[in-house]
Scaffold this active site. Structure first.
Site, PDB file in Angstrom:
ATOM      1  N   ASP A  20      -3.464   4.106  -0.139  1.00  0.00           N
ATOM      2  CA  ASP A  20      -4.742   4.579  -0.686  1.00  0.00           C
ATOM      3  C   ASP A  20      -5.484   3.406  -1.324  1.00  0.00           C
ATOM      4  O   ASP A  20      -5.083   2.959  -2.381  1.00  0.00           O
ATOM      5  CB  ASP A  20      -4.527   5.732  -1.665  1.00  0.00           C
ATOM      6  CG  ASP A  20      -3.405   5.464  -2.675  1.00  0.00           C
ATOM      7  OD1 ASP A  20      -2.529   4.614  -2.438  1.00  0.00           O
ATOM      8  OD2 ASP A  20      -3.397   6.148  -3.712  1.00  0.00           O
TER       9      ASP A  20
ATOM     10  N   GLU B  89       1.235  -6.373  -8.400  1.00  0.00           N
ATOM     11  CA  GLU B  89       1.368  -5.211  -7.516  1.00  0.00           C
ATOM     12  C   GLU B  89       1.147  -5.584  -6.049  1.00  0.00           C
ATOM     13  O   GLU B  89       1.776  -5.045  -5.148  1.00  0.00           O
ATOM     14  CB  GLU B  89       0.328  -4.165  -7.952  1.00  0.00           C
ATOM     15  CG  GLU B  89       0.340  -2.894  -7.142  1.00  0.00           C
ATOM     16  CD  GLU B  89      -0.864  -2.010  -7.427  1.00  0.00           C
ATOM     17  OE1 GLU B  89      -0.759  -0.804  -7.172  1.00  0.00           O
ATOM     18  OE2 GLU B  89      -1.903  -2.520  -7.898  1.00  0.00           O
TER      19      GLU B  89
END
Length: 570
Positions: free
Chosen positions: A321, A523
């Site tokens: 996403d 991340e």
């Protein structure tokens, strides 16, 4: 005949699938989130923060105090009034969790990264290992005693959170966290994470996207069986296998029935069952309520909006996403169509689940399950070969469903419905033994990967499309690197192993360089330039970071690091 505009006006959003109701607390916190945006403005605004808050008093009391706040015409509140309300009636998101030192954490585990002989890399590996202590949490007593005041779900065992804004356990992140914990010899912590996820299946019938009340309407890439198998390989823990098997069988059913199941008839008239992402939700995602509402603003009627909201939540279920992979128009997020795509990687994960359940049932002596899941894996392998595999390109392509079907719920195969754009997901099936054990396939896929344009200075890019979405170029993500590298390594081919090592070295170097300059693990990373972390998407880049730590440790365990090999960017 009904025109398309009439059809849109009369379409029934409820026909698109089930909706899991949310809680009164989540609905209230969405209102707090909306008011916070109007009050504080959009600069550095993170909507998730407000649905992670917990209440100091029962909901009716807090709700009344909130409703009594004097509001302007546009719904904003004086900053001082709003801050006063938050301070008096709400606890911070981080207050629901307590830091806890893992029971099996030691500063330097016995037998840690034996192949890493380079002192600088070894020291860094120990620093990454030490981050498990920073990211370890347990759910506070307050949550266990008064769950109705919290969106955090009560979990029995300590967890490893990803980091930064992600102050809860996440489903697919946990696989790579566990790979890192196993390299760190932290078997009890790894087992606790799995037991928590099994607990979610016992309660909801599937593992949630994350351990929050607002995530109950969707799952995430199903990797629980992979976690159990990896722990079993290291510990021979039969107790865990026996606890996990019923939950894994229940999870398999979730992904292979109802809205997640798709039947496609090939040109020989044979039917194949495959799985897709399909969230049980048709409203803005609570953690991104204000963002999703704005995304849907351009749509003209409620029916279209509800379908977009389902697509947004379904894309969140995919883990990717967001990405142009799911969009009809690559510059318009409102054209997401994830529910009409049969994804390569999801079906690879479900195939792996079938193979894993076969293995685990075998060691547990559950013969009937061995036969059933062995047959299921053979059928899915055949379906993937028929629907996704493109021998000419040496890749597996997502399949886009069209409206023509031979029966009410059966789609007719059409080769032109393969999405032949290049994404890293096109190579994920290589991770699965059914494919990496085939020498011809491995050779073809490895060559295709090398010529795809995805392999860059610092690792494998997610796509070739620079869309500003975070699961697109130039971002590279730890799980993608790991699955592709792990698949190449497991193949047994010397050439494939050489390519795997090359990708792993590039990835380790960029993580090392970014850590040295920022003192953090990130991340995601920008694979164009070694040492740069990634960007894009609907929130600022995060640090911590669970799966990045896990993949670095897994790579260092697999490949080691020679004394004469520089970890610096080349």
């Amino acid at each position: 005949m009904m025109t398309s505009s009439q059809s849109k006006l009369t379409c029934k959003p409820t026909d698109y699938g089930p909706v899991v109701p949310t809680t009164p607390l989540v609905i209230f916190l969405q209102s707090v989130q909306e008011t916070a945006l109007k009050t504080f403005g959009s600069s550095n605004f993170d909507p998730k923060l407000y649905v992670d808050l917990s209440l100091k008093y029962d909901l009716p009391i807090v709700k009344k105090a909130f409703n009594d706040l004097p509001k302007t015409e546009n719904g904003s509140v004086l900053v001082s009034d709003f801050k006063g309300f938050l301070s008096k009636f709400m606890n911070g998101a981080e207050d629901d969790l307590e830091h806890v030192v893992p029971v099996d954490y030691v500063v330097e585990p016995h037998g840690f990264l034996p192949k890493v002989v380079h002192k600088g890399v070894r020291d860094w590996g120990l620093e990454v290992h030490s981050l498990w202590k920073n990211l370890s949490r347990k759910v506070s007593k307050r949550v266990l005693e008064h769950p109705e005041l919290h969106t955090l779900l009560p979990l029995k065992y300590p967890v490893i959170i990803p980091g930064s804004r992600f102050q809860e356990v996440y489903y697919w992140d946990s696989y790579w966290v566990i790979r890192g914990l196993l390299a760190s010899k932290m078997y009890e912590t790894a087992k606790g994470i799995v037991l928590n996820l099994i607990g979610l299946i016992d309660t909801y019938g599937y593992v949630l996207n994350g351990a929050r009340a607002y995530y109950t309407n969707r799952s995430q890439p199903p990797l629980l069986s992979s976690m159990v198998v990896e722990i079993y390989k290291r510990t021979n823990d039969m107790d865990l296998v026996k606890k996990a098997l019923p939950a894994l069988i229940k999870e398999h059913k979730f992904w292979n029935s109802g809205i997640h199941n798709v039947i496609i008839e090939d040109d020989q008239g044979l039917t194949h069952n495959l799985s897709r992402y399909y969230a049980m939700w048709n409203q803005p995602r609570p953690e991104s309520f204000t963002i999703d509402t704005e995304t849907a603003d351009k749509l003209t009627n409620d029916c279209e909006k509800e379908q977009l909201y389902r697509e947004l939540a379904s894309t969140a279920e995919s883990g990717w996403d967001f990405s142009t992979r799911w969009m009809k128009n690559t510059s318009d997020l409102a054209t997401l169509t994830t529910t009409t795509i049969v994804p390569v990687d999801l079906n690879a994960f479900v195939l792996k689940m079938e193979l894993d359940i076969t293995l685990l049932a075998n060691v547990a002596g559950e013969t009937s399950h061995v036969l059933h899941f062995n047959r299921a894996s053979e059928a899915r392998k055949k379906a993937m070969d028929t629907i996704f595999w493109n021998a000419e390109k040496g890749q597996w392509f997502d399949y886009w469903l069209n409206d023509s079907s031979s029966g009410k719920d059966v789609y007719k195969w059409d080769a032109s419905n393969q999405n032949q754009n290049i994404f890293a997901s096109n190579f994920i099936p290589l991770w699965i033994e059914s494919f990496n054990s085939d020498e011809t396939v491995v050779k073809k896929v490895a060559q295709s990967l090398e010529s795809s344009g995805l392999l860059r200075a610092a690792g494998v890019a997610t796509s070739l499309s620079n869309s500003s979405q975070q699961w697109d170029f130039p971002n590279g993500w730890a799980p993608v690197q790991h699955m592709i590298v792990d698949g190449l390594v497991r193949s047994g081919s010397k050439e494939a192993r050489s390519l795997a090592k090359d990708i792993a070295i590039r990835w380790i170097r960029t993580n090392y360089a970014a850590y040295k300059t920022s003192k953090a693990m990130h991340e995601k990373y920008d694979v164009i330039k070694c040492g740069d972390f990634g960007g894009g998407g609907e929130y600022v880049p995060q640090t911590g970071f669970g799966w990045s730590n896990g993949v670095v440790l897994a790579f260092l365990e697999e490949f080691g690091w020679a004394e004469d090999l520089s970890p610096q960017c080349q």
